[in-house]
Write an enzyme that holds these catalytic residues in place. Structure first.
Site, PDB file in Angstrom:
ATOM      1  N   LYS A   1       0.833  -1.210   0.000  1.00  0.00           N
ATOM      2  CA  LYS A   1       0.000   0.000   0.000  1.00  0.00           C
ATOM      3  C   LYS A   1       0.863   1.253   0.000  1.00  0.00           C
ATOM      4  CE  LYS A   1      -1.691   1.682   4.050  1.00  0.00           C
ATOM      5  NZ  LYS A   1      -1.374   3.101   4.181  1.00  0.00           N
ATOM      6  N   ASN A   2       1.883   1.266   0.879  1.00  0.00           N
ATOM      7  CA  ASN A   2       2.656   2.497   1.049  1.00  0.00           C
ATOM      8  C   ASN A   2       3.585   2.798  -0.126  1.00  0.00           C
ATOM      9  OD1 ASN A   2       1.366   2.890   3.426  1.00  0.00           O
ATOM     10  ND2 ASN A   2       3.115   2.458   4.757  1.00  0.00           N
TER      11      ASN A   2
ATOM     12  N   ILE B   1       8.198   7.251  16.619  1.00  0.00           N
ATOM     13  CA  ILE B   1       7.778   7.908  15.364  1.00  0.00           C
ATOM     14  C   ILE B   1       6.484   8.707  15.541  1.00  0.00           C
ATOM     15  CG2 ILE B   1       7.306   7.577  12.898  1.00  0.00           C
ATOM     16  CD1 ILE B   1      10.123   6.647  13.620  1.00  0.00           C
TER      17      ILE B   1
ATOM     18  N   ARG C   1      -8.346  -0.740   4.707  1.00  0.00           N
ATOM     19  CA  ARG C   1      -7.436   0.276   4.162  1.00  0.00           C
ATOM     20  C   ARG C   1      -6.093  -0.337   3.778  1.00  0.00           C
ATOM     21  NH1 ARG C   1      -5.644   4.144   7.990  1.00  0.00           N
ATOM     22  NH2 ARG C   1      -4.430   4.645   6.163  1.00  0.00           N
TER      23      ARG C   1
ATOM     24  N   ARG D   1      -4.761  10.637   4.700  1.00  0.00           N
ATOM     25  CA  ARG D   1      -3.653  11.550   4.878  1.00  0.00           C
ATOM     26  C   ARG D   1      -2.654  11.511   3.727  1.00  0.00           C
ATOM     27  NH1 ARG D   1      -0.310  14.472   8.071  1.00  0.00           N
ATOM     28  NH2 ARG D   1       1.765  14.012   7.335  1.00  0.00           N
TER      29      ARG D   1
ATOM     30  N   ASP E   1       5.106   0.608  11.853  1.00  0.00           N
ATOM     31  CA  ASP E   1       3.911  -0.061  11.323  1.00  0.00           C
ATOM     32  C   ASP E   1       3.802  -1.529  11.750  1.00  0.00           C
ATOM     33  OD1 ASP E   1       3.044   2.246  10.181  1.00  0.00           O
ATOM     34  OD2 ASP E   1       3.368   1.641   8.103  1.00  0.00           O
TER      35      ASP E   1
ATOM     36  N   CYS F   1      -4.960  12.384  12.610  1.00  0.00           N
ATOM     37  CA  CYS F   1      -5.563  11.058  12.627  1.00  0.00           C
ATOM     38  C   CYS F   1      -5.279  10.439  13.983  1.00  0.00           C
ATOM     39  CB  CYS F   1      -5.056  10.188  11.494  1.00  0.00           C
ATOM     40  SG  CYS F   1      -3.479   9.462  11.815  1.00  0.00           S
TER      41      CYS F   1
ATOM     42  N   ARG G   1       0.248  14.539  13.189  1.00  0.00           N
ATOM     43  CA  ARG G   1       0.736  14.350  11.826  1.00  0.00           C
ATOM     44  C   ARG G   1       0.722  15.638  10.996  1.00  0.00           C
ATOM     45  NH1 ARG G   1      -1.080   8.533   9.669  1.00  0.00           N
ATOM     46  NH2 ARG G   1       0.921   8.655   8.628  1.00  0.00           N
ATOM     47  N   PRO G   2       1.615  16.580  11.320  1.00  0.00           N
ATOM     48  CA  PRO G   2       1.689  17.831  10.563  1.00  0.00           C
ATOM     49  C   PRO G   2       2.195  17.617   9.128  1.00  0.00           C
ATOM     50  CG  PRO G   2       3.478  17.676  12.166  1.00  0.00           C
ATOM     51  CD  PRO G   2       2.594  16.490  12.400  1.00  0.00           C
ATOM     52  N   ILE G   3       2.109  18.668   8.301  1.00  0.00           N
ATOM     53  CA  ILE G   3       2.582  18.555   6.911  1.00  0.00           C
ATOM     54  C   ILE G   3       3.654  19.606   6.604  1.00  0.00           C
ATOM     55  CG2 ILE G   3       0.542  17.469   5.876  1.00  0.00           C
ATOM     56  CD1 ILE G   3       0.195  20.695   5.035  1.00  0.00           C
ATOM     57  N   ASP G   4       4.228  20.189   7.677  1.00  0.00           N
ATOM     58  CA  ASP G   4       5.207  21.270   7.480  1.00  0.00           C
ATOM     59  C   ASP G   4       6.382  20.850   6.598  1.00  0.00           C
ATOM     60  OD1 ASP G   4       5.644  19.561   9.746  1.00  0.00           O
ATOM     61  OD2 ASP G   4       7.335  20.812  10.324  1.00  0.00           O
ATOM     62  N   LEU G   5       6.779  19.576   6.656  1.00  0.00           N
ATOM     63  CA  LEU G   5       7.948  19.150   5.877  1.00  0.00           C
ATOM     64  C   LEU G   5       7.615  19.066   4.378  1.00  0.00           C
ATOM     65  CD1 LEU G   5       9.359  16.464   8.361  1.00  0.00           C
ATOM     66  CD2 LEU G   5       9.995  18.873   8.145  1.00  0.00           C
TER      67      LEU G   5
END
Ligand code: UD1
Length: 425
Positions: free
Chosen positions: A30-31, A335, A405, A99, A313, A123, A128-132
């Site tokens: 999936k990933n 993590i 999922r 996400r 995971d 979530c 889980r920020p998206i700054d990067l």
């Protein structure tokens, strides 16, 4: 994802204490599939991906790409993409469910010159920020603003330019964003403190096949020299190491004997070493490995880390195994800050676990007892399945849309191995 369909109310019932034996074939990852699919926004003609797992997340990504205007022809495990995006705005209704939708931001910007993507939100496992991801866009010369819950990215007049991206923290998704955005930017991009996960290598290998110039995949420094265009490409998605690891634990926790086929064992080195240390027999072959066990697991402390360390995971699934170990185990999660949602549910099954900040101290018990439990996120759902496989009695697992999922045909695969499992209302 919750589609408000049957998966919302369906449950899984497992009568535990059956050994699982036989062989299982692992699906595509999936990933890896999700970022690879996003490449259809920059490989606009003749792009074919095979070994795509049929999961709620991959179906949602396909919907998102189709909504952006890409033509998608999905037959069995293969998708043919054509045409590229026709618009620059990703649908809020689709993005809010997943996400990983943030992965369309860079490719959309490259392809259309502007991109509007809703903020994906948090979530269950953390904020889980998206700054990067935003740092990537800015370092490559894009202008990024935020308005009404949307990220707006646009190119300056001279387009995207290579640059140095020095990540303050290792991020899988942001490294993927950087690769996808830099391959068509002018000049050289250096990604420092890059993530090294096999799924990132897979993304890069597909791009190289399509004509991209990328060096250093699988190390912490990736160098990309922008090319003018990408060509058509056929690519097969790497096997899912997390699904493989989950089946390996299913074998150990039931004292079974399972051959896990269609995998790259090298992608699971740290995990397989830990599994051996817990007393399981692990035989490694080129594209498969076999896991068997005949006694109660030996406790073994772990700390989750970026690849090649122990994967976050597989933390929840490993905790299920350690909950019946002969002694105490310390499991440290580094993590995600809130990735112990499975603990209260394991406790319902009779596990003895105490959480202190980032650590769970698992005091192994001889036996778990069947219970009614709730799956709180994707990997936590697998933890519940594993606990139930080992428990005495019949467990009832709610919230199983999470499983859909990330695990293809899970009930059939486990049932073929001899598990007493069914899915119903
Ligand atoms: C990916 C995987 C997920 C896995 C995770 C870590 C996909 C689709 N998902 O998620 O299954 O659990 O890697 O192996 O591949 N972070 C920031 N800012 C950002 C991005 C991330 O602070 O902009 C933080 C996160 O909150 C987290 C850490 O970085 O604490 C690592 O997250 P990241 O590697 O980005 O995870 P994902 O790519 O979202």
């Amino acid at each position: 994802m919750n589609n408000f369909d049957n998966t919302d109310v369906e449950k899984i019932f497992i009568k535990g204490e059956n050994q699982i034996n036989g062989s299982v074939t692992i699906s595509g990852a999936k990933n890896a599939a999700l970022p690879l699919m996003a490449l259809s926004l920059i490989i606009n003609k003749g792009f074919r991906l095979s070994n795509i797992p049929n999961l709620a997340d991959t179906r949602l990504m396909a919907k998102l790409l189709a909504d952006l205007g890409t033509t998608i022809d999905w037959q069995n495990d293969t998708i043919n993409f054509n045409g590229g995006p026709q618009k620059d705005e990703a649908s809020y209704d689709l993005v809010r469910h997943m996400r990983a939708s943030i992965l369309v931001l860079g490719p959309l910007l490259v392809s259309k010159g502007t991109a509007k993507v809703p903020l994906p939100g948090g979530c269950a496992i953390g904020t889980r920020p998206i700054d990067l991801h935003i740092l990537v866009m800015e370092k490559l010369g894009a202008i990024v603003t935020f308005d009404s819950g949307f990220i707006h990215a646009s190119l300056k007049s001279d387009g995207l330019r290579g640059g140095v991206i020095n990540f303050p923290k290792i991020s899988v998704g942001a490294t993927e964003s950087a690769i996808m955005t830099a391959v068509l930017a002018k000049g050289e991009t250096k990604i420092l403190n890059a993530a090294q996960e096999p799924e990132i290598v897979d993304l890069g290998m597909c791009l190289i096949k399509a004509g991209a110039n990328i060096k250093g995949l699988g190390t912490n420094t990736i160098t990309i020299n922008g090319v003018k265009k990408l060509t058509s490409v056929n690519y097969s998605v790497v096997p899912d190491r997390i699904e493989a690891g989950s089946f390996a634990i299913a074998s150990s926790i039931t004292k079974g004997d399972v051959e896990i086929l269609n995998v790259r064992p090298g992608d699971l080195n740290s995990f397989l070493n830990v599994l051996k240390a817990t007393g399981s027999n692990v035989q490694i072959h080129k594209n498969s490995f076999r896991v068997s066990s005949s006694k109660r697991p030996v406790p073994h402390n772990i700390t989750t880390e970026a690849h090649p360390g122990f994967p976050t995971d597989l933390q929840a699934q490993f905790m299920a195994l350690m909950s019946i170990a002969d002694g105490n185990t310390i499991i440290k999660e580094t993590i995600f800050e809130n990735r112990f949602m499975h603990v209260p549910e394991l406790i319902r099954m009779g596990a003895k676990i105490v959480i202190t900040k980032q650590e769970a101290i698992v005091n192994g018990v001889k036996k778990l007892k069947a219970s009614r439990v709730m799956a709180s996120d994707l990997r936590a759902s697998m933890c519940m399945i594993l606990g139930a496989l080992a428990a005495s009695g019949t467990s009832e697992i709610d919230g199983i849309f999470h499983l859909d999922r990330g695990y293809e045909n899970l009930v059939d695969k486990l049932s073929n191995l001899g598990a007493n499992i069914r899915r119903s209302f």
